[in-house]
Design an enzyme around this catalytic site. Structure first.
Site, PDB file in Angstrom:
ATOM      1  N   CYS A  30      -4.122 -12.602   2.252  1.00  0.00           N
ATOM      2  CA  CYS A  30      -3.719 -13.430   1.104  1.00  0.00           C
ATOM      3  C   CYS A  30      -4.892 -14.274   0.622  1.00  0.00           C
ATOM      4  CB  CYS A  30      -2.551 -14.336   1.489  1.00  0.00           C
ATOM      5  SG  CYS A  30      -1.055 -13.455   1.901  1.00  0.00           S
TER       6      CYS A  30
ATOM      7  N   CYS B 255      -7.120 -15.022   7.746  1.00  0.00           N
ATOM      8  CA  CYS B 255      -6.593 -13.675   7.519  1.00  0.00           C
ATOM      9  C   CYS B 255      -7.174 -13.103   6.233  1.00  0.00           C
ATOM     10  CB  CYS B 255      -5.075 -13.732   7.462  1.00  0.00           C
ATOM     11  SG  CYS B 255      -4.297 -12.186   6.975  1.00  0.00           S
TER      12      CYS B 255
ATOM     13  N   ASP C  11      -1.334   8.662 -11.526  1.00  0.00           N
ATOM     14  CA  ASP C  11      -1.312   7.489 -10.649  1.00  0.00           C
ATOM     15  C   ASP C  11      -2.275   7.751  -9.488  1.00  0.00           C
ATOM     16  OD1 ASP C  11      -0.754   5.212  -9.243  1.00  0.00           O
ATOM     17  OD2 ASP C  11       1.304   5.751  -8.709  1.00  0.00           O
TER      18      ASP C  11
ATOM     19  N   GLN D 197       5.502   2.805  -2.511  1.00  0.00           N
ATOM     20  CA  GLN D 197       5.059   1.490  -2.960  1.00  0.00           C
ATOM     21  C   GLN D 197       5.634   0.398  -2.061  1.00  0.00           C
ATOM     22  OE1 GLN D 197       2.987   0.508  -5.344  1.00  0.00           O
ATOM     23  NE2 GLN D 197       2.739   2.204  -6.753  1.00  0.00           N
TER      24      GLN D 197
ATOM     25  N   CYS E 153       1.491 -20.054   4.982  1.00  0.00           N
ATOM     26  CA  CYS E 153       0.902 -19.462   6.190  1.00  0.00           C
ATOM     27  C   CYS E 153      -0.256 -20.326   6.701  1.00  0.00           C
ATOM     28  CB  CYS E 153       0.399 -18.058   5.903  1.00  0.00           C
ATOM     29  SG  CYS E 153      -0.383 -17.268   7.331  1.00  0.00           S
TER      30      CYS E 153
ATOM     31  N   CYS F 124      -4.086   0.985  -9.603  1.00  0.00           N
ATOM     32  CA  CYS F 124      -4.112  -0.143  -8.668  1.00  0.00           C
ATOM     33  C   CYS F 124      -5.484  -0.812  -8.649  1.00  0.00           C
ATOM     34  CB  CYS F 124      -3.719   0.309  -7.259  1.00  0.00           C
ATOM     35  SG  CYS F 124      -4.779   1.590  -6.568  1.00  0.00           S
TER      36      CYS F 124
ATOM     37  N   CYS G 118       4.285 -13.049   9.217  1.00  0.00           N
ATOM     38  CA  CYS G 118       3.626 -12.910   7.919  1.00  0.00           C
ATOM     39  C   CYS G 118       4.679 -13.183   6.858  1.00  0.00           C
ATOM     40  CB  CYS G 118       3.031 -11.514   7.736  1.00  0.00           C
ATOM     41  SG  CYS G 118       2.388 -11.228   6.064  1.00  0.00           S
TER      42      CYS G 118
ATOM     43  N   GLU H  19       0.111  17.396  -6.134  1.00  0.00           N
ATOM     44  CA  GLU H  19      -0.401  16.559  -5.051  1.00  0.00           C
ATOM     45  C   GLU H  19      -1.142  17.449  -4.058  1.00  0.00           C
ATOM     46  OE1 GLU H  19      -1.687  13.991  -2.827  1.00  0.00           O
ATOM     47  OE2 GLU H  19      -0.276  13.025  -4.192  1.00  0.00           O
TER      48      GLU H  19
ATOM     49  N   TYR I 245      -1.214  13.395  -9.002  1.00  0.00           N
ATOM     50  CA  TYR I 245      -1.238  12.534  -7.804  1.00  0.00           C
ATOM     51  C   TYR I 245       0.201  12.041  -7.527  1.00  0.00           C
ATOM     52  CZ  TYR I 245      -6.239  12.219  -9.104  1.00  0.00           C
ATOM     53  OH  TYR I 245      -7.533  12.496  -9.462  1.00  0.00           O
TER      54      TYR I 245
END
Length: 494
Positions: free
Chosen positions: A84, A81, A423, A317, A75, A450, A167, A367, A346
């Site tokens: 990345c 940006c 999660d 995801q 890229c 995450c 992208c 949830e 979650y």
């Protein structure tokens, strides 16, 4: 020590390490520099952007000696940006960097012994091809200085759009879709949203693709004009000028399944509005997740699969191939034999819950978002799964109430959760939720994270509460970025 550098000074520095945000780290005269766009092994001339007493932030002004780990990014916008951060770093080194990032957080934030962490950590799960993996992309829409419509990505830590319709992490179809929308807006003088004034029609473009099915969704986020009434007849609604022409063009793209608008007139960083109108096709797209054998090289599929419906607002995801590996790892860590009662906290639209239901006696998902629970129930029905139930609410409220009722009823034998899977969002688990998990005292806890920093913090609480860290494995869901998913298995010491 006197501050040796000030803003705009040029410094020559050798990059010896990398920070959690992907920045290169080096020292000059004993002074630590965090250098944007530098990779470990580089020798750079860096310009100071912010100077503190003992450290400073800088950006690469000139590459004096290239690191053996530096590669040419695909890229051309990767430095501007904000997406990345480490695309210029060899992918194998990216994986080592992420493995080390998780390890460091467990040791320095979680307080776990380094030798023990090395015993329980397994090799990171990487990608075969770390490009074109994102099944979801959100593009801001704006105007450039010449008054032309542009779309692309925000420059790092700003709301300045870097114009680009390509992208290399997203689906190939995204470029054609964006160019079609921009061309339509230019042709019919349709305004883009201005964050400063709150005026303008089109704010963002959401594109989602089911990689297994090939189905594509486009959702235009538009600025609803307050007080303007629209005809109640669906056929007469026109949210975009010359809407029929745009829909006709988009419908010709192979795989196009759904075109909708999301109404958002609020001055907020929240992109999607709650009011969604389907303009063409279906209101959802479908995707399929396959179970993979994590014990075999290459992680082949086992033949088992689940189908999910995805709406514009659904959490799903973004990397489908790695998601299959991630969820298969959760299944392995859960150690299910068919006799267990499992709670998925979650749970979102029930992806993990339904993935595990085939190996458990009973799965219960929790949830706080009602629409997500509706989607989870629909997904269970769609896949013919009858041993998964879903509850709306906070885990710390739903779990104790459920088992209190069961004790009164003395039915079903569901007096104890055998496994809890959690999660949570990036901020980690709610402290009350962690306390509830400790009170419920399941045999095993599988934690999917995450953010390895909040993961390490929460693991310390769980381990101080009676659990032992048994297995840890990172999964690269987001190649060329600094983000990494981690799966952890804990078992009760007793």
């Amino acid at each position: 020590m006197c501050q040796p550098y000030k803003k705009n000074d040029l410094v020559t520095v050798t990059i010896e390490d990398m920070g959690t945000g992907g920045e290169g780290i080096g020292k000059a005269n004993g002074f630590t520099l965090f250098v944007k766009d530098a990779v470990v092994g580089d020798v750079v001339e860096a310009r100071i952007t912010l100077a503190k007493k003992q450290y400073a932030y800088a950006r690469v002004e000139k590459l004096l000696k290239s690191s053996p780990h530096r590669v040419e990014p695909r890229c051309p916008h990767h430095r501007r940006c904000g997406g990345c951060q480490i695309q210029a770093l060899d992918y194998g080194i990216q994986l080592s960097y992420k493995q080390q990032k998780v390890r460091n957080h467990l040791i320095h934030i979680g307080g776990f012994d380094s030798d023990y962490v090395d015993q329980v950590m397994e090799p990171i799960v990487g990608m075969e091809d770390p490009y074109r993996y994102r099944n979801k992309a959100l593009y801001p829409v704006g105007m450039d200085r010449e008054g032309h419509v542009v779309t692309g990505f925000y420059a790092g830590r700003t709301h300045t759009i870097v114009p680009s319709t390509e992208c290399y992490l997203g689906a190939e179809e995204n470029k054609q879709i964006l160019e079609m929308i921009v061309s339509h807006m230019e042709k019919y003088h349709i305004s883009a949203y201005d964050e400063n004034t709150g005026r303008g029609l089109v704010r963002h473009v959401l594109i989602r693709k089911g990689f297994s099915t090939g189905e594509i969704m486009v959702c235009l986020v538009i600025n609803k004009e307050k007080g303007k009434k629209r005809d109640s007849s669906f056929e007469k609604k026109e949210f975009i000028p010359q809407q029929a022409q745009l829909l006709s063009a988009l419908s010709q793209i192979k795989g196009m399944t759904s075109v909708s608008v999301s109404m958002n007139s609020e001055k907020t960083n929240v992109i999607m509005g709650k009011e969604i109108h389907t303009l063409w096709g279906c209101s959802e797209i479908r995707d399929v997740i396959h179970v993979r054998d994590m014990g075999r090289e290459g992680f082949p599929t086992t033949g088992q699969e689940l189908t999910f419906s995805i709406s514009p607002l659904s959490f799903y995801q973004v990397n489908p191939i790695q998601t299959e590996k991630l969820y298969s790892l959760v299944l392995e860590y859960a150690g299910l034999t068919g006799r267990e009662v499992l709670w998925d906290l979650y749970c979102g639209i029930g992806t993990i819950s339904l993935f595990l239901a085939g190996k458990a006696r009973q799965v219960c998902g929790v949830e706080v978002i009602p629409q997500a629970i509706e989607d989870a129930r629909a997904n269970a029905q769609r896949n013919g799964i009858d041993n998964a139930v879903f509850y709306v609410g906070k885990a710390e409220e739903v779990l104790p109430a459920f088992y209190a009722d069961k004790q009164e009823e003395e039915q079903d034998g569901l007096s104890h959760p055998d496994v809890i899977v959690v999660d949570p969002p990036r901020k980690g688990c709610d402290p009350v939720c962690l306390e509830t998990m400790l009170q419920m005292c399941p045999d095993r806890i599988v934690y999917v994270s995450c953010d390895s920093a909040t993961l390490a913090r929460d693991l310390r609480i769980l381990c101080d509460g009676g659990y032992k860290l048994r297995r840890v494995r990172a999964v690269d869901q987001f190649g060329h970025t600094v983000h990494v998913e981690t799966v952890v298995m804990l078992s009760h010491k007793s």
